[in-house]
Scaffold this motif. Sequence first.
Motif, PDB file in Angstrom:
ATOM      1  N   VAL A  13       9.078  -0.604  -8.615  1.00 29.23           N
ATOM      2  CA  VAL A  13       7.957   0.312  -8.400  1.00 29.23           C
ATOM      3  C   VAL A  13       6.869  -0.376  -7.591  1.00 29.23           C
ATOM      4  CG1 VAL A  13       6.091   1.581  -9.522  1.00 29.23           C
ATOM      5  CG2 VAL A  13       8.414   1.747 -10.414  1.00 29.23           C
ATOM      6  N   GLY A  14       6.583  -1.620  -7.949  1.00 29.49           N
ATOM      7  CA  GLY A  14       5.564  -2.376  -7.223  1.00 29.49           C
ATOM      8  C   GLY A  14       5.947  -2.598  -5.773  1.00 29.49           C
ATOM      9  N   LEU A  15       7.232  -2.912  -5.522  1.00 26.97           N
ATOM     10  CA  LEU A  15       7.680  -3.100  -4.144  1.00 26.97           C
ATOM     11  C   LEU A  15       7.575  -1.802  -3.358  1.00 26.97           C
ATOM     12  CD1 LEU A  15      10.878  -5.298  -4.744  1.00 26.97           C
ATOM     13  CD2 LEU A  15       8.703  -6.050  -3.764  1.00 26.97           C
ATOM     14  N   ALA A  16       8.015  -0.691  -3.958  1.00 28.69           N
ATOM     15  CA  ALA A  16       7.984   0.591  -3.257  1.00 28.69           C
ATOM     16  C   ALA A  16       6.548   1.030  -2.961  1.00 28.69           C
ATOM     17  CB  ALA A  16       8.707   1.653  -4.080  1.00 28.69           C
ATOM     18  N   LEU A  17       5.683   0.968  -3.977  1.00 31.31           N
ATOM     19  CA  LEU A  17       4.299   1.388  -3.779  1.00 31.31           C
ATOM     20  C   LEU A  17       3.545   0.434  -2.873  1.00 31.31           C
ATOM     21  CD1 LEU A  17       3.238   2.655  -7.328  1.00 31.31           C
ATOM     22  CD2 LEU A  17       3.746   4.006  -5.276  1.00 31.31           C
ATOM     23  N   GLY A  18       3.717  -0.856  -3.108  1.00 35.76           N
ATOM     24  CA  GLY A  18       3.010  -1.840  -2.291  1.00 35.76           C
ATOM     25  C   GLY A  18       3.414  -1.755  -0.830  1.00 35.76           C
ATOM     26  N   GLY A  19       4.730  -1.665  -0.591  1.00 37.38           N
ATOM     27  CA  GLY A  19       5.192  -1.552   0.782  1.00 37.38           C
ATOM     28  C   GLY A  19       4.763  -0.241   1.421  1.00 37.38           C
ATOM     29  N   GLY A  20       4.851   0.862   0.661  1.00 35.03           N
ATOM     30  CA  GLY A  20       4.459   2.157   1.209  1.00 35.03           C
ATOM     31  C   GLY A  20       2.986   2.233   1.533  1.00 35.03           C
ATOM     32  N   VAL A  21       2.140   1.751   0.623  1.00 33.40           N
ATOM     33  CA  VAL A  21       0.694   1.759   0.874  1.00 33.40           C
ATOM     34  C   VAL A  21       0.357   0.845   2.045  1.00 33.40           C
ATOM     35  CG1 VAL A  21      -1.547   1.104  -0.083  1.00 33.40           C
ATOM     36  CG2 VAL A  21       0.081   2.389  -1.488  1.00 33.40           C
ATOM     37  N   GLY A  22       1.006  -0.320   2.098  1.00 32.81           N
ATOM     38  CA  GLY A  22       0.767  -1.232   3.217  1.00 32.81           C
ATOM     39  C   GLY A  22       1.145  -0.610   4.547  1.00 32.81           C
ATOM     40  N   PHE A  23       2.279   0.081   4.588  1.00 27.67           N
ATOM     41  CA  PHE A  23       2.708   0.740   5.825  1.00 27.67           C
ATOM     42  C   PHE A  23       1.711   1.819   6.233  1.00 27.67           C
ATOM     43  CE2 PHE A  23       4.983   4.210   7.963  1.00 27.67           C
ATOM     44  CZ  PHE A  23       5.508   3.519   9.060  1.00 27.67           C
ATOM     45  N   ALA A  24       1.290   2.636   5.262  1.00 26.61           N
ATOM     46  CA  ALA A  24       0.341   3.704   5.561  1.00 26.61           C
ATOM     47  C   ALA A  24      -0.973   3.144   6.100  1.00 26.61           C
ATOM     48  CB  ALA A  24       0.084   4.544   4.309  1.00 26.61           C
ATOM     49  N   ALA A  25      -1.436   2.042   5.519  1.00 23.68           N
ATOM     50  CA  ALA A  25      -2.694   1.444   5.970  1.00 23.68           C
ATOM     51  C   ALA A  25      -2.558   0.849   7.367  1.00 23.68           C
ATOM     52  CB  ALA A  25      -3.139   0.370   4.978  1.00 23.68           C
ATOM     53  N   LEU A  26      -1.440   0.172   7.615  1.00 20.59           N
ATOM     54  CA  LEU A  26      -1.245  -0.467   8.916  1.00 20.59           C
ATOM     55  C   LEU A  26      -1.075   0.556  10.033  1.00 20.59           C
ATOM     56  CD1 LEU A  26       1.125  -3.320   7.727  1.00 20.59           C
ATOM     57  CD2 LEU A  26      -1.127  -3.647   8.773  1.00 20.59           C
ATOM     58  N   VAL A  27      -0.522   1.730   9.689  1.00 21.37           N
ATOM     59  CA  VAL A  27      -0.353   2.784  10.689  1.00 21.37           C
ATOM     60  C   VAL A  27      -1.613   3.649  10.795  1.00 21.37           C
ATOM     61  CG1 VAL A  27       0.923   4.896  11.247  1.00 21.37           C
ATOM     62  CG2 VAL A  27       2.154   2.852  10.489  1.00 21.37           C
ATOM     63  N   GLY A  28      -2.174   4.023   9.626  1.00 25.47           N
ATOM     64  CA  GLY A  28      -3.326   4.920   9.634  1.00 25.47           C
ATOM     65  C   GLY A  28      -4.622   4.243  10.013  1.00 25.47           C
ATOM     66  N   LEU A  29      -4.823   3.006   9.560  1.00 21.55           N
ATOM     67  CA  LEU A  29      -6.073   2.294   9.815  1.00 21.55           C
ATOM     68  C   LEU A  29      -5.909   1.141  10.795  1.00 21.55           C
ATOM     69  CD1 LEU A  29      -7.358   2.098   6.113  1.00 21.55           C
ATOM     70  CD2 LEU A  29      -7.899   3.828   7.850  1.00 21.55           C
ATOM     71  N   GLY A  30      -4.690   0.638  10.893  1.00 23.30           N
ATOM     72  CA  GLY A  30      -4.445  -0.521  11.732  1.00 23.30           C
ATOM     73  C   GLY A  30      -3.961  -0.152  13.121  1.00 23.30           C
TER      74      GLY A  30
END
Length: 449
Positions: free
Chosen positions: A218-235
Amino acid sequence: MPVMGRDRYVDFLRAWAILLVVLGHWLITGLVRDPDGEISAPELLATVPWTQWLTMGFQVMPLFFLAGGYAAGGSWTRARAAGGTAAGWVGQRAVRLLLPAGVYSGLVLVAVGVCSVVGVDPFTLALVGWAMAMQFWFLPVYLLLSALTPGMHALHRRWGARVPAGMGAVALLIGVLDVAMDVPYVGALNYVLVWGVVYQLGFCWRDGLLGGSRPVPVGLALGGGVGFAALVGLGPFPVSLILVTGQDPSNTNPPSAAMLAWGVAQVGLCLLVAPAARRVLEQERVWHAVRVTGAASMTLYLWHMLPVLVIAAAFYLTGLAPQPAFGSAAWWGWRVPWLLVLGVVLVGVVRVLWPLERRLAALDLGARPDASGLGPTWPLWAGLGLSVWALTYFAGHGFAHGGRFPVWPAVALGVGTVLVACRWGTAGRAAGKGRTGLRGEGALEEAAS
């Protein structure tokens, strides 16, 4: 607890990844016949930008690297226990990939040479040469990770999950140097580091370091998903997980922090659905389909763009294919018969090539007196170096860059494959003592078992 023996779910991940790669390439490949009768292939992801979101469903190569790491960890462990050498193990796995890739490349290069002699238009030749090599990026990366596996697994045995965490941190640092500071060439290291993180997570998965408790996936899925969203949406990174011409920075060339996050998220999702998937795979019909796909994996991977050329010649050059506006609703409607026809042609290609793949998979080059690994290993490493360079060239430039025959890459791949094959003949049998599994499986499945 780790799953011992052959894990059907790991085989399923490999087969699923191969199928989605094939479907993804077919889906984004669009042919257009102009009034002069010439065929071009507009880049769908650049021409119709919203399609870049589709790459989130089709970019599943993290699954293949995860499954490859899982299986390689077990294979190398068995080889070590049986007294096999690192050179023998690496050579055996490398030759299982290089022989089919060499045969495929040789046939394509012969066709390129013939077309050059008879005066085929250089632009057309370059386009076809690119299409036939668009999948090659994976091969040099996987060969490098296979060559590094004994050392990577030694780090895993000592530090466990801290190794992929550390590799991920270094990959992020290199990503900053590449994107923010524009340090030349440093980003190329992330081909090994980013994909190596997922490969290393495969070691951890096999040894029960990831799936022992639900919070980890769960941590890998959420952490990776949130990281991807931030890097694409904000980065600074685009949403496309496949290379788009002119897009800078890219998520794949080299693999970016966003690709790393997406890979980690996929690992978490794979672990979460594993129990349910394993129950489905207990059904013999499902398992048979997975094994058939896995057995033909190398043929599917290497040859899946040939049907596109066949259909282009049969329907587009002749003007029989309908020509709705590129990317229109009608064009998408014609994607269904397009995929079906390509699938039928590919089945025929696989049936024709299946005996050859079986012979290559079962090929025994013979053990020599230095099978214990006491002989020189330089032919193996020199052959790997030449092969990786040649495959990297083809992946980046195609088989006919500028409409010309690639003399030196062709020579390098031929010589490299011969050197690796000869070295495997002297050391591979020792490594093979630690193998389990069946001869005659697909080369990609074999290389990852």
